[in-house]
Design a protein around this motif. Structure first.
Motif, PDB file in Angstrom:
ATOM      1  N   UNK A  32      18.682  14.508 -33.950  1.00 48.59           N
ATOM      2  CA  UNK A  32      18.823  13.039 -34.448  1.00 48.59           C
ATOM      3  C   UNK A  32      18.457  12.312 -33.482  1.00 48.59           C
ATOM      4  N   UNK A  33      18.413  12.515 -32.068  1.00 47.32           N
ATOM      5  CA  UNK A  33      18.061  11.515 -31.058  1.00 47.32           C
ATOM      6  C   UNK A  33      16.372  11.476 -31.213  1.00 47.32           C
ATOM      7  N   UNK A  34      15.816  12.805 -31.606  1.00 45.37           N
ATOM      8  CA  UNK A  34      14.427  12.888 -31.680  1.00 45.37           C
ATOM      9  C   UNK A  34      14.048  11.991 -32.690  1.00 45.37           C
ATOM     10  N   UNK A  35      14.774  11.776 -33.728  1.00 44.59           N
ATOM     11  CA  UNK A  35      14.481  10.822 -34.797  1.00 44.59           C
ATOM     12  C   UNK A  35      14.348   9.450 -34.297  1.00 44.59           C
ATOM     13  N   UNK A  36      15.505   8.831 -33.825  1.00 41.47           N
ATOM     14  CA  UNK A  36      15.464   7.538 -33.345  1.00 41.47           C
ATOM     15  C   UNK A  36      14.571   7.105 -32.351  1.00 41.47           C
ATOM     16  N   UNK A  37      14.162   8.165 -31.454  1.00 44.61           N
ATOM     17  CA  UNK A  37      13.530   7.788 -30.439  1.00 44.61           C
ATOM     18  C   UNK A  37      11.727   8.158 -30.692  1.00 44.61           C
ATOM     19  N   UNK A  38      11.609   8.485 -31.880  1.00 42.54           N
ATOM     20  CA  UNK A  38      10.291   8.799 -32.366  1.00 42.54           C
ATOM     21  C   UNK A  38       9.515   7.356 -32.084  1.00 42.54           C
ATOM     22  N   UNK A  39       8.186   7.594 -31.160  1.00 45.63           N
ATOM     23  CA  UNK A  39       7.497   6.278 -31.038  1.00 45.63           C
ATOM     24  C   UNK A  39       6.818   5.847 -32.031  1.00 45.63           C
ATOM     25  N   UNK A  40       6.497   6.365 -33.094  1.00 45.51           N
ATOM     26  CA  UNK A  40       5.926   5.835 -34.534  1.00 45.51           C
ATOM     27  C   UNK A  40       6.909   4.924 -35.194  1.00 45.51           C
ATOM     28  N   UNK A  41       8.420   5.191 -34.892  1.00 46.97           N
ATOM     29  CA  UNK A  41       9.049   4.403 -35.627  1.00 46.97           C
ATOM     30  C   UNK A  41       9.574   3.239 -34.696  1.00 46.97           C
ATOM     31  N   UNK A  42       9.605   3.512 -33.359  1.00 50.51           N
ATOM     32  CA  UNK A  42       9.868   2.293 -32.311  1.00 50.51           C
ATOM     33  C   UNK A  42       8.501   1.384 -32.365  1.00 50.51           C
ATOM     34  N   UNK A  72      22.070  -0.098 -37.913  1.00 54.62           N
ATOM     35  CA  UNK A  72      22.378  -1.646 -38.038  1.00 54.62           C
ATOM     36  C   UNK A  72      21.002  -2.273 -38.345  1.00 54.62           C
ATOM     37  N   UNK A  73      21.217  -3.138 -39.481  1.00 54.46           N
ATOM     38  CA  UNK A  73      19.791  -3.602 -39.985  1.00 54.46           C
ATOM     39  C   UNK A  73      19.885  -5.196 -40.358  1.00 54.46           C
ATOM     40  N   UNK A  74      19.062  -5.842 -39.837  1.00 49.55           N
ATOM     41  CA  UNK A  74      19.031  -7.335 -39.991  1.00 49.55           C
ATOM     42  C   UNK A  74      18.507  -7.915 -41.305  1.00 49.55           C
ATOM     43  N   UNK A  75      18.922  -8.907 -41.850  1.00 48.96           N
ATOM     44  CA  UNK A  75      18.166  -9.120 -42.761  1.00 48.96           C
ATOM     45  C   UNK A  75      16.684  -9.661 -42.766  1.00 48.96           C
ATOM     46  N   UNK A  76      15.799  -9.443 -43.779  1.00 48.24           N
ATOM     47  CA  UNK A  76      14.380  -9.417 -43.686  1.00 48.24           C
ATOM     48  C   UNK A  76      13.946 -10.837 -43.139  1.00 48.24           C
ATOM     49  N   UNK A  77      14.641 -11.949 -43.166  1.00 47.27           N
ATOM     50  CA  UNK A  77      14.167 -13.105 -42.808  1.00 47.27           C
ATOM     51  C   UNK A  77      14.526 -13.452 -41.160  1.00 47.27           C
ATOM     52  N   UNK A  78      14.985 -12.364 -40.654  1.00 42.93           N
ATOM     53  CA  UNK A  78      15.470 -12.275 -39.250  1.00 42.93           C
ATOM     54  C   UNK A  78      15.018 -11.168 -38.654  1.00 42.93           C
ATOM     55  N   UNK A  79      13.960 -10.498 -38.992  1.00 43.14           N
ATOM     56  CA  UNK A  79      13.333  -9.267 -38.626  1.00 43.14           C
ATOM     57  C   UNK A  79      12.035  -9.285 -37.791  1.00 43.14           C
ATOM     58  N   UNK A 119      14.006   0.266 -34.374  1.00 37.32           N
ATOM     59  CA  UNK A 119      13.036   0.562 -35.127  1.00 37.32           C
ATOM     60  C   UNK A 119      12.235  -0.737 -35.702  1.00 37.32           C
ATOM     61  N   UNK A 120      10.976  -0.802 -35.563  1.00 37.87           N
ATOM     62  CA  UNK A 120      10.311  -2.006 -36.046  1.00 37.87           C
ATOM     63  C   UNK A 120       9.081  -1.497 -37.011  1.00 37.87           C
ATOM     64  N   UNK A 121       9.505  -0.362 -37.658  1.00 38.67           N
ATOM     65  CA  UNK A 121       8.337   0.067 -38.751  1.00 38.67           C
ATOM     66  C   UNK A 121       8.769  -0.163 -39.929  1.00 38.67           C
ATOM     67  N   UNK A 122       9.583  -0.957 -40.302  1.00 36.24           N
ATOM     68  CA  UNK A 122       9.863  -1.293 -41.759  1.00 36.24           C
ATOM     69  C   UNK A 122      10.032  -2.798 -41.900  1.00 36.24           C
ATOM     70  N   UNK A 123      10.412  -3.253 -43.064  1.00 40.14           N
ATOM     71  CA  UNK A 123      10.384  -4.798 -43.259  1.00 40.14           C
ATOM     72  C   UNK A 123      11.494  -5.293 -42.547  1.00 40.14           C
ATOM     73  N   UNK A 124      12.694  -4.566 -42.449  1.00 37.06           N
ATOM     74  CA  UNK A 124      14.248  -5.039 -41.773  1.00 37.06           C
ATOM     75  C   UNK A 124      13.891  -4.234 -40.632  1.00 37.06           C
ATOM     76  N   UNK A 125      14.012  -5.361 -39.544  1.00 38.55           N
ATOM     77  CA  UNK A 125      14.202  -4.735 -38.017  1.00 38.55           C
ATOM     78  C   UNK A 125      15.822  -4.012 -37.972  1.00 38.55           C
TER      79      UNK A 125
END
Length: 609
Positions: free
Chosen positions: A36-46, A112-119, A149-155
């Motif tokens: 789980x930690x490897x997943x959230x720390x994946x540089x491609x996602x961060x 926790x995901x932010x609204x797309x307008x605040x991402x 993670x900054x790799x999706x539309x929603x931060x």
């Protein structure tokens, strides 16, 4: 509050959590946490490093984050109660091993995901601060690792939470944890850090002030109205949706209206609001009313006078003839008062009369409810069965009345306007014209939708309520009769077909003598005795008041009869002392093998011939 493209309101912040489970082995738990930690720390996602923040104009927030939150190689990764993020798995497992809590839920994974307008990535630092403060507020003693993670539309930010705290307490989250703890805390911090709160969570909170019964009442009303306005299930569903409800149809039907925290299954509203119940109501709206009646279960028996008692009166001495005077003087010389003895005799006979009448009443109850077998236990069992039957019939009527509640509700509302509508119709009282119109409207609704007239519904309601009253009256009577029989059995005032009696006890001579001696009860009684596996004879027992050696007592005569009532043998206590009579009973029981006896109020062998 931010806006979406097209002018739609922002949805707001969102949080989701799920459990990371493992077996009882250390390796399995550690493996799950590390994965789980490897997943959230994946540089491609961060994707973005704090060192590159100027590229995205992140401003002063990032400097603040770098000072207060641990990072890994400049990535948006942080932790709490972890000394070295690279060894977070080992540190979490050390806590688990120390307290011996290695199995089950090893971690909680959340996002926790932010609204797309605040991402915008410039908000990454504030999102990390929000997560850190949330952990401090809700899970202050638990280790956590998190990464943006900054790799999706929603931060969004992921976090891995150790389910075992620093002091050994394991996290427990019940069904209300999200709505009552986590979501309100996230909304509060969202406002603090300038993000849009989740409006749905606010609606949930407001809804808690609305009592559940009120919500059920509203939904029932909406369903009842939809049934009235439609004729099949598809049209019914379409009507509800057009009415603004969210409708989900599957194995169950669930409805959700504005302001409801979650959808509610219609089955929670009652049997008539399940899919099956609604379909039945749709298909039977115009069917005739189903009239139910209560069967006759209680046997009404008046207490009969088995023994008519007329008190005797001792004459005054002056009114006596010569012989009566001599007898009175003789008794006085013997130390006996004839006038006092007459009063005592009257009292004893009156008491005997009352008891015989009571016993006669109970015997008749037993005879009826045991279907002529004269078995008290069978009688009690039959009364219980009859009460159960009444209960089922009452239940059916109540269920019918519930099923017809929409019809009955219309009639009940009509009753409010009935008198004023009549005054307008019959006497032209124009001040009641609105009442008349409403009455007509309800009457038309009753006829057009359900095919029922006002008179028919009124008669139906009156009859079914009368049936319920009749059922209750019978149940009360049966309950009283059950208590009377049970009381006589418990107090051993009489025995009817008691199983497994010895012949001596079945005869009951000793019990009759004891009641005569201790209570002054000199009762007359006749019963028949049968014994297990003895088919060719029956024993008749007659007990009568008697005077022996100048003392009031009882005499018991025991007669052995053939099935056609011919006398085979007879013994009587009148001519035998107590020991001789008991010996004679023993000889009878041995001669005819009279074991496991039962008593009856009549000769059942005679009836069988």
């Amino acid at each position: 509050m931010g806006k979406k493209k097209g002018g739609d309101m922002a949805e707001g912040i969102v949080i989701k959590i799920w459990n990371v489970k493992a077996s009882s082995s250390t390796r399995s738990g550690a493996s799950q946490i590390q994965s789980s930690i490897d997943y959230i720390e994946n540089p491609e996602k961060v994707c973005i490093r704090i060192a590159d923040s100027s590229q995205f104009q992140m401003g002063n927030e990032l400097t603040y984050v770098m000072n207060d939150i641990k990072t890994v190689d400049g990535l948006y990764v942080g932790a709490r109660h972890i000394t070295d993020i690279k060894n977070a798995t080992e540190e979490m497992m050390q806590i688990k091993e120390f307290y011996g809590k290695l199995d089950g839920r090893v971690a909680t994974h959340g996002v926790i995901s932010l609204d797309v307008t605040e991402s915008d990535p410039k908000n990454a630092g504030k999102l990390m601060l929000l997560l850190d403060e949330l952990m401090q507020k809700v899970f202050p003693d638990n280790q956590v690792v998190y990464a943006v993670h900054t790799n999706t539309e929603n931060l969004h930010i992921h976090f891995i939470l150790n389910t075992v705290g620093l002091y050994g307490k394991k996290i427990h989250m019940d069904n209300d944890f999200m709505s009552k703890v986590l979501e309100p805390a996230v909304n509060e911090l969202a406002e603090k850090y300038g993000f849009t709160p989740n409006e749905k969570w606010n609606r949930k909170k407001r809804l808690e002030d609305i009592p559940l019964p009120q919500r059920k009442m509203i939904l029932r009303g909406l369903i009842d109205n939809a049934i009235e306005q439609t004729d099949d299930f598809a049209a019914f569903i379409a009507y509800l949706r057009a009415d603004g409800l969210t409708v989900n149809v599957g194995k169950n039907l669930s409805l959700q209206m504005d302001g409801m925290q979650r959808a509610m299954r219609t089955g929670q509203l009652g049997k008539n609001y399940t899919i099956e119940g609604i379909c039945q109501r749709l298909s039977t709206k115009m069917d005739p009313l189903v009239w139910k009646s209560i069967s006759e279960e209680a046997h009404y028996i008046s207490e009969k006078e088995m023994l008519l008692f007329t008190p005797s009166k001792m004459k005054n001495y002056s009114d006596m003839n010569q012989d009566e005077k001599k007898e009175a003087v003789r008794m006085l010389r013997l130390g006996r008062n004839p006038w006092e003895e007459t009063r005592n005799d009257n009292w004893q006979i009156q008491r005997m009369s009352k008891q015989l009448n009571e016993i006669g009443y109970v015997y008749e109850l037993v005879h009826y409810y045991s279907r002529g077998v004269d078995n008290a236990e069978l009688a009690l069992s039959d009364i219980i069965s009859r009460r159960k039957n009444l209960s089922e019939e009452r239940k059916e009527i109540r269920e019918n009345l519930k099923a017809y509640k929409p019809i009955i509700s219309i009639y009940e509302e009509m009753k409010k306007y009935m008198i004023r509508a009549y005054l307008y119709d019959a006497y032209g009282r124009t001040e009641y014209i609105e009442d008349f119109k409403r009455y007509q409207e309800l009457s038309d609704r009753l006829m057009n939708i359900y095919g029922k007239s006002v008179e028919e519904v009124a008669d139906y309601i009156a009859d079914q309520k009368a049936q319920l009253i009749y059922a209750k009256a019978q149940d009360t009577e049966l309950n009283d009769q059950y208590k009377i029989i049970k009381n006589y059995l418990d107090n051993k005032k009489f025995e009817v077909d008691e199983r497994g009696l010895s012949f001596f006890k079945a005869v009951g001579h000793s019990e009759a003598k004891r009641e005569a001696r201790e209570y002054g009860i000199f009762a007359s009684d006749m019963k028949y005795i049968t014994a297990k596996d003895v088919e060719d004879i029956i024993v008749r027992v007659v007990t009568t008041p008697d005077v022996i050696d100048g003392k009031n007592t009882v005499t018991t005569t025991v007669t052995v009869l053939t099935n056609d009532e011919k006398v085979v043998k007879e013994i009587s206590s009148k001519y035998l002392d107590a020991k001789a009579f008991n010996d004679a009973l023993f000889e009878l029981s041995t001669e005819y093998d009279l074991r496991e006896c039962q008593t009856h109020r009549k000769n059942i062998r005679k009836n069988a011939l």
